[in-house]
Scaffold this active site. Structure first.
Site, PDB file in Angstrom:
ATOM      1  N   GLU A 327      -3.542   7.852  -1.590  1.00  0.00           N
ATOM      2  CA  GLU A 327      -2.495   8.874  -1.551  1.00  0.00           C
ATOM      3  C   GLU A 327      -1.190   8.274  -2.054  1.00  0.00           C
ATOM      4  O   GLU A 327      -0.747   7.233  -1.555  1.00  0.00           O
ATOM      5  CB  GLU A 327      -2.269   9.386  -0.126  1.00  0.00           C
ATOM      6  CG  GLU A 327      -3.381  10.234   0.429  1.00  0.00           C
ATOM      7  CD  GLU A 327      -3.005  10.855   1.775  1.00  0.00           C
ATOM      8  OE1 GLU A 327      -3.470  11.961   2.053  1.00  0.00           O
ATOM      9  OE2 GLU A 327      -2.235  10.230   2.537  1.00  0.00           O
ATOM     10  N   CYS A 328      -0.563   8.930  -3.034  1.00  0.00           N
ATOM     11  CA  CYS A 328       0.756   8.554  -3.529  1.00  0.00           C
ATOM     12  C   CYS A 328       0.799   7.064  -3.886  1.00  0.00           C
ATOM     13  O   CYS A 328       0.203   6.655  -4.872  1.00  0.00           O
ATOM     14  CB  CYS A 328       1.830   8.935  -2.525  1.00  0.00           C
ATOM     15  SG  CYS A 328       3.486   9.044  -3.250  1.00  0.00           S
ATOM     16  N   GLY A 329       1.464   6.220  -3.117  1.00  0.00           N
ATOM     17  CA  GLY A 329       1.495   4.800  -3.430  1.00  0.00           C
ATOM     18  C   GLY A 329       0.116   4.184  -3.472  1.00  0.00           C
ATOM     19  O   GLY A 329      -0.155   3.298  -4.299  1.00  0.00           O
ATOM     20  N   THR A 427      -4.521  11.157  -5.075  1.00  0.00           N
ATOM     21  CA  THR A 427      -3.585  12.279  -5.149  1.00  0.00           C
ATOM     22  C   THR A 427      -2.177  11.761  -4.983  1.00  0.00           C
ATOM     23  O   THR A 427      -1.943  10.733  -4.325  1.00  0.00           O
ATOM     24  CB  THR A 427      -3.848  13.311  -4.043  1.00  0.00           C
ATOM     25  OG1 THR A 427      -3.641  12.688  -2.754  1.00  0.00           O
ATOM     26  CG2 THR A 427      -5.259  13.876  -4.110  1.00  0.00           C
TER      27      THR A 427
END
Length: 436
Positions: A327-329, A427
């Site tokens: 997720e993200c990072g 994501t």
């Protein structure tokens, strides 16, 4: 019965978190059992709440969660004497289009739970106008009740007197006034407050904030203003499915943005979670059946992540046979490379083709509704997932198969589709819940 209320303000940066932590610790010091919540998708503040009270805090979010899910989450306050929900941004700030049970505004939670609002007002650069702002917020939405005001950063006794008189003339209670006090300032960085677990002196800072607020705020008057509250039974909790039975979760200063309610839901469903630290060059548990890399601050540690061969090779070996999700990072670390704010390019794990740059700074912020085009751990193809995105990176390349069609809160399609390759998925949004 607990005393329940919401801490809010006209805008961000006024002192909501500091007041919430100070009140929570001050009442805890009096022997009261205090439960905190965070209204909105902020994943940093709940850890500060836990540090102040000794009890886990979770997010409640009217855009991403239905009323039953919110009721289920707040039911943890059933044994508390005081329940505090800290707002985000300004009291009525949300998105333009309604989500599951509201727009994400703090006012939604206040009205839904019947809790009055304690408003933090910073009257810097004004005097009587502060009363006009408070009166406007009081009257803006009939279902939201204002308990009173705490003034923050007052410049002088004369300044305080001017503001108090105007508020009293408007029929608004003033619970206290806080002079400027640098010793209780919480340090910040680009995604918000420096995380509680990174601050070794956080306990002392909260103690000083509690002492300072108890000296200047009538704590008994605040308590008297709160609504008597007992949780209503919820038929169902949030629609959250664990990504696997045994979950290897990256957890350290670079990978720390995960919603507490997600971990609790996974465990409640019977999943086992083992943590590992990529920054300590640890690989995921070989006995796990899925690996999850949450967001955090990989851009601050990109050189170390790139150099940690055991972590990178261990994650690649894991992904040969089992799902890995970022997720993200965490998604950025699954990618090919990450360029830091100084323009230095660092090789990441290469499980996906994503390449991001913090040298080309661009803010991505907002709620996300994703319809999965392919399955990801815990969720089937076609599932509708609600989450929140917040980062300052620019996508240089996202060449893999898109994971989802992603919309912002207005319904507009956005470019941050996520990716899928082999057993790896990623994501840019942080998952909050799946639509039922």
């Amino acid at each position: 019965m607990a005393a329940g209320f919401v801490i809010s303000a006209p805008a961000s940066g006024v002192g909501k978190t500091t007041l919430t932590l100070a009140l929570a610790r001050a009442w805890s010091n009096r022997g009261l059992n205090v439960q905190c919540f965070k209204s909105g998708p902020d994943y940093i503040d709940p850890a500060f709440h836990a540090a102040a009270t000794g009890r886990a805090s979770v997010n409640v979010d009217s855009w991403a969660m239905d009323r039953g899910g919110i009721a289920h989450l707040v039911s943890r306050g059933a044994d508390a004497d005081v329940v505090l929900a800290e707002g985000s941004m300004g009291l009525f700030d949300g998105v333009a289009a309604r989500g599951v049970s509201g727009t994400g505004a703090t006012a939604d939670i206040a009205e839904m739970l019947g809790w009055p609002v304690v408003l933090v007002i910073d009257p810097s650069g004004q005097a009587q106008t502060a009363a006009a702002i408070a009166a406007g917020l009081r009257d803006y939405r009939p279902g939201v009740r204002l308990a009173g005001v705490v003034l923050n950063r007052v410049a002088s006794p004369r300044h305080e007197d001017l503001v108090r008189r105007a508020l009293n003339d408007s029929g608004i209670a003033v619970f206290g006034a806080l002079p400027r006090h640098a010793e209780i300032s919480l340090p910040k960085r680009h995604l918000g407050l420096v995380q509680a677990e990174e601050q070794g002196e956080i306990g002392k800072l909260i103690d000083e904030a509690a002492r300072f607020v108890a000296e200047h705020v009538d704590l008994d008057a605040v308590l008297r203003s709160a609504a008597s509250w007992s949780p209503q039974p919820a038929a169902k909790g949030l629609n959250v499915t664990p990504p696997g039975q045994r979950i290897a979760l990256a957890r350290d200063a670079a990978f720390s943005f995960v919603y507490p309610h997600m971990l609790e839901a996974w465990r409640r469903a019977g999943a086992e979670i083992s943590t590992f630290s990529p920054l300590s060059d640890e690989a995921p548990d070989a006995s796990a059946d899925v690996c999850w890399l949450p967001g955090g601050y990989p851009e601050l540690h990109a050189g170390k992540i790139a150099a940690n061969a055991r972590f990178r090779s261990g994650l690649r070996a894991f992904a040969e046979t089992r799902p890995v999700h970022g997720e993200c990072g965490g998604y950025m670390v699954l990618g090919t490379a990450l360029t830091d704010a100084d323009g230095i390019r660092h090789e990441m794990t290469g499980l996906l083709g994503l390449e991001t740059s913090f040298a080309k700074r661009r803010m991505h912020l907002g709620y996300r509704l994703a319809e999965l085009a392919a399955p990801m751990p815990g969720h089937r193809s076609g599932a509708r997932l609600r989450g929140h995105e917040f980062h300052y990176s620019t996508i240089l390349a996202q060449p893999d198969t898109p994971l989802a069609v992603v919309h912002d809160a207005t319904g507009a399609v956005i470019a941050e589709t996520g990716s899928q390759r082999g057993h790896a998925t990623g994501t840019f949004f942080h998952l909050i819940a799946e639509d039922r």
